[in-house]
Design an enzyme around this catalytic site. Structure first.
Site, PDB file in Angstrom:
ATOM      1  N   GLU A 262       0.863  -1.196  -0.010  1.00  0.00           N
ATOM      2  CA  GLU A 262       0.099  -0.052   0.058  1.00  0.00           C
ATOM      3  C   GLU A 262       0.849   1.193  -0.113  1.00  0.00           C
ATOM      4  OE1 GLU A 262      -3.345   0.212  -0.251  1.00  0.00           O
ATOM      5  OE2 GLU A 262      -3.902  -1.967   0.297  1.00  0.00           O
ATOM      6  N   CYS A 296      -1.982   9.568   2.317  1.00  0.00           N
ATOM      7  CA  CYS A 296      -1.844   8.705   0.816  1.00  0.00           C
ATOM      8  C   CYS A 296      -2.960   9.170  -0.041  1.00  0.00           C
ATOM      9  CB  CYS A 296      -1.699   7.363   1.065  1.00  0.00           C
ATOM     10  SG  CYS A 296      -3.274   6.619   1.828  1.00  0.00           S
TER      11      CYS A 296
HETATM   12  P1  NAD Z   1       8.167   5.340   4.547  1.00  0.00           P
HETATM   13  O1  NAD Z   1       8.216   4.548   3.298  1.00  0.00           O
HETATM   14  O2  NAD Z   1       9.360   6.271   5.008  1.00  0.00           O
HETATM   15  O3  NAD Z   1       8.039   4.400   5.728  1.00  0.00           O
HETATM   16  C1  NAD Z   1       7.113   3.379   5.943  1.00  0.00           C
HETATM   17  C2  NAD Z   1       7.310   2.421   6.712  1.00  0.00           C
HETATM   18  O4  NAD Z   1       8.144   1.583   6.224  1.00  0.00           O
HETATM   19  C3  NAD Z   1       8.061   2.685   8.193  1.00  0.00           C
HETATM   20  O5  NAD Z   1       7.528   1.712   9.223  1.00  0.00           O
HETATM   21  C4  NAD Z   1       9.495   2.439   7.725  1.00  0.00           C
HETATM   22  O6  NAD Z   1      10.294   2.344   9.101  1.00  0.00           O
HETATM   23  C5  NAD Z   1       9.394   1.216   6.905  1.00  0.00           C
HETATM   24  N1  NAD Z   1      10.688   1.055   5.996  1.00  0.00           N
HETATM   25  C6  NAD Z   1      11.301   1.841   5.486  1.00  0.00           C
HETATM   26  N2  NAD Z   1      12.154   1.350   4.638  1.00  0.00           N
HETATM   27  C7  NAD Z   1      12.276   0.001   4.889  1.00  0.00           C
HETATM   28  C8  NAD Z   1      12.972  -1.293   4.728  1.00  0.00           C
HETATM   29  N3  NAD Z   1      13.964  -1.095   3.709  1.00  0.00           N
HETATM   30  N4  NAD Z   1      12.640  -2.367   5.163  1.00  0.00           N
HETATM   31  C9  NAD Z   1      11.748  -2.476   5.774  1.00  0.00           C
HETATM   32  N5  NAD Z   1      10.854  -1.322   6.496  1.00  0.00           N
HETATM   33  C10 NAD Z   1      11.061  -0.152   6.018  1.00  0.00           C
HETATM   34  O7  NAD Z   1       6.857   6.347   4.511  1.00  0.00           O
HETATM   35  P2  NAD Z   1       6.218   7.195   5.704  1.00  0.00           P
HETATM   36  O8  NAD Z   1       6.834   8.406   5.595  1.00  0.00           O
HETATM   37  O9  NAD Z   1       6.141   6.516   7.024  1.00  0.00           O
HETATM   38  O10 NAD Z   1       4.780   7.540   5.076  1.00  0.00           O
HETATM   39  C11 NAD Z   1       4.336   8.231   3.871  1.00  0.00           C
HETATM   40  C12 NAD Z   1       4.128   7.313   2.807  1.00  0.00           C
HETATM   41  O11 NAD Z   1       3.205   6.127   3.190  1.00  0.00           O
HETATM   42  C13 NAD Z   1       3.494   8.085   1.584  1.00  0.00           C
HETATM   43  O12 NAD Z   1       4.125   7.834   0.531  1.00  0.00           O
HETATM   44  C14 NAD Z   1       2.041   7.736   1.742  1.00  0.00           C
HETATM   45  O13 NAD Z   1       1.352   7.933   0.581  1.00  0.00           O
HETATM   46  C15 NAD Z   1       2.250   6.229   2.016  1.00  0.00           C
HETATM   47  N6  NAD Z   1       0.941   5.787   2.483  1.00  0.00           N
HETATM   48  C16 NAD Z   1       0.249   4.882   1.724  1.00  0.00           C
HETATM   49  C17 NAD Z   1      -1.052   4.401   2.129  1.00  0.00           C
HETATM   50  C18 NAD Z   1      -1.754   3.485   1.349  1.00  0.00           C
HETATM   51  O14 NAD Z   1      -2.571   2.787   2.038  1.00  0.00           O
HETATM   52  N7  NAD Z   1      -1.460   3.522   0.257  1.00  0.00           N
HETATM   53  C19 NAD Z   1      -1.387   4.649   3.777  1.00  0.00           C
HETATM   54  C20 NAD Z   1      -0.559   5.403   4.446  1.00  0.00           C
HETATM   55  C21 NAD Z   1       0.561   5.854   3.827  1.00  0.00           C
END
Ligand code: NAD
Length: 506
Positions: A262, A296
């Site tokens: 997601e 998002c």
């Molecule tokens: P992010 O990608 O920085 O982090 C998201 C999660 O992934 C965090 O828990 C982070 O620690 C983890 N993570 C990052 N790199 C990783 C790796 N290599 N291995 C394992 N885990 C890892 O995102 P963010 O800044 O927390 O959130 C914002 C983003 O999330 C935006 O792009 C938003 O659109 C998206 N989002 C999408 C949805 C959806 O349902 N489509 C919902 C909420 C947020």
């Protein structure tokens, strides 16, 4: 205030929280201090997991799964009902914690907890409906059925901006499906995760089902990477940026695991000349500046028919002027802070890029006053050519790019002309326009709304998006199937072996 909220949630003395509102930031391999987005001061210091403790958490989840998968699904549903009730009792405090930790305004913090309560209710009903199909066999005295069995412990990675509900969507479904869960939250929202997990874990433990909900808090390079690579977790459900999804998706694919992604969105609203602007304007404002542009599903692009563009932009500018920016806990605030300084920098960089690419700032564009990470909700008009590359990126901030168009198909092409495919909306009074937008040549997004904005999905439908948004579907409809394994079972009561396709052998 934070201490009071944590006390109310029963986690102020939790062993993982080593300091509440400390003077200094203490972040190293073992500890992490979170920062309040509202005041920019330290909020709390939490203990971090390492690879060894992650290993123990996954092992506990594996053990818990072995017992849980044999509990009848409707009985699992009753346990999830109790979890939903526990969340109901703690809704006020959990909502406040979300506001304090990630800066959501009070109604949105509460709304997020409500979403988890709603999905718990949905999951309770689902626990009696995990239906398989039956198929007629081509062979006499044979029967074919499809069964859905629990899958295993599920790894859930969540983004900072929905620190409670995204886990809820996954965990409530996983639990009724017979799976245990290992949750790795964002390091920007560990307190909400700790409190949420603790409330739900305690409830299940009291019912005799400990260890269904496990939690690991740690760095991506240590805990995140190990979790994703752990083949004891047959499914990794990851919510976050497209960049994260690419890394996680490849790593899980390399071990032939399952992924539910997601990821980021770049959502547009199309406004046709016959749109009811009294509906469209508030929907655009909520979509663009709600959650300070950190959803998002945030409306990032406005595609407005050229004949009404000036009046739409003028009405939006007026609405923006009256939106109060400030403390998310204060009554009347509509726009809280961004999550951190990095997000403010990304906002300012996007504004500078838009200007250098020929965009014109209509409103906003600057940092807003306050100690925390506040910015002005911003509207940028694209140049006449509609060439504005920065609008193809998801900047997680309240920036709305305005494009104009002449006919609906051109607007749909603009809507679909980005890498992401999460949410989309059309405002029009015409059935033809609506059908075109929702039809096979219409919006290519996972979510499409008519006369509603891009944000605020209900839990009953499957939620997710296409293209770079990752293709996953969570929450309602048949999203539960991700959390189960399908078995096609054929049973014979014939007197002799009969081969399919009429094959005679020997
Ligand atoms: P992010 O990608 O920085 O982090 C998201 C999660 O992934 C965090 O828990 C982070 O620690 C983890 N993570 C990052 N790199 C990783 C790796 N290599 N291995 C394992 N885990 C890892 O995102 P963010 O800044 O927390 O959130 C914002 C983003 O999330 C935006 O792009 C938003 O659109 C998206 N989002 C999408 C949805 C959806 O349902 N489509 C919902 C909420 C947020």
């Amino acid at each position: 205030m934070l201490r009071g909220v944590l006390e109310e949630l029963g986690v102020a003395g939790h062993e993982r929280i080593s300091a509440i509102e400390p003077r200094e930031v203490a972040s190293d391999d073992r500890r992490h201090t979170t920062i309040s987005p509202t005041t920019a001061r330290p909020l709390a210091t939490v203990q971090l997991d390492d690879r060894a403790s992650l290993d123990r958490e996954v092992a506990a989840a594996v053990e818990a799964f072995r017992a849980w998968r044999e509990v009848p699904a409707p009985v699992r549903g009753q346990a999830v009902r109790a979890v939903g009730d526990a969340l109901r009792r703690h809704k006020e405090a959990l909502g406040a914690l979300i506001s304090l930790e990630v800066g959501k305004i009070r109604p949105e913090g509460l709304g997020e907890v409500q979403e988890t309560i709603d999905i718990a209710d949905f999951a309770v009903g689902l626990s009696r409906q995990l239906y398989g199909m039956t198929m007629p066999s081509e062979r006499p005295r044979h029967r074919i059925i499809e069964q859905w069995h629990p899958l295993g412990p599920v790894g859930v990675i969540t983004a900072f901006n929905f620190p409670n509900a995204v886990w809820g969507w996954n965990a409530m479904l996983a639990a009724v499906c017979g799976d245990s869960v290992v949750w790795k939250p964002s390091l920007m929202a560990p307190l909400t995760a700790l409190a949420t997990n603790e409330i739900c874990r305690r409830t299940l433990t009291d019912l005799g089902h400990p260890d269904i909900f496990r939690l690991v808090i740690g760095a991506d390079a240590v805990v995140g990477d190990s979790l994703v690579g752990d083949s004891r977790l047959p499914l990794i459900s990851a919510t976050g940026s497209c960049q994260m999804g690419r890394l996680v998706g490849q790593r899980v694919a390399a071990r032939l695991g399952r992924c539910l992604l997601e990821l980021g969105g770049n959502n547009a609203i199309i406004v046709e000349p016959d749109a009811d602007l009294d509906l469209a304007i508030p929907a655009i404002v909520f979509g663009a500046i709600g959650t300070a542009g950190q959803r998002c599903t945030t409306t990032r692009r406005l595609l407005v028919h050229e004949s009404i563009a000036d009046s739409v932009v003028e009405r939006l500018a007026r609405a923006y002027a009256s939106a109060s920016i400030g403390d998310p806990m204060a009554q009347g605030t509509l726009v809280g802070p961004l999550i951190n300084q990095r997000s403010v920098d990304a906002f300012l960089a996007a504004i500078a890029a838009a200007q250098s690419q020929g965009g014109t700032i209509i409103v906003g564009g600057k940092r807003a006053p306050g100690d925390g990470f506040f910015v002005q909700p911003t509207i940028v008009a694209a140049p006449r050519s509609n060439e504005l590359p920065i609008a193809g990126e998801e900047t997680f901030a309240p920036i709305l790019y305005v494009f104009t168009y002449r006919d609906l198909d051109a607007a749909i092409a603009l809507n679909n002309g980005v890498a992401q495919g999460l949410s989309s909306a059309l405002f029009s009074g015409s059935v033809g326009a609506s059908e075109r937008f929702l039809g096979p040549a219409g919006s290519d997004c996972g979510l499409a709304y008519v006369n509603l904005g891009t944000s605020g999905a209900e839990i009953g439908g499957a939620f997710g998006g296409e293209k770079d948004t990752g293709g996953g579907r969570e929450s309602g409809s048949d999203a539960w199937k991700h959390y189960m394994r399908r078995q096609t079972s054929t049973i014979s009561h014939a007197a002799q072996i009969m081969h399919a396709q009429g094959i005679r052998f020997g």
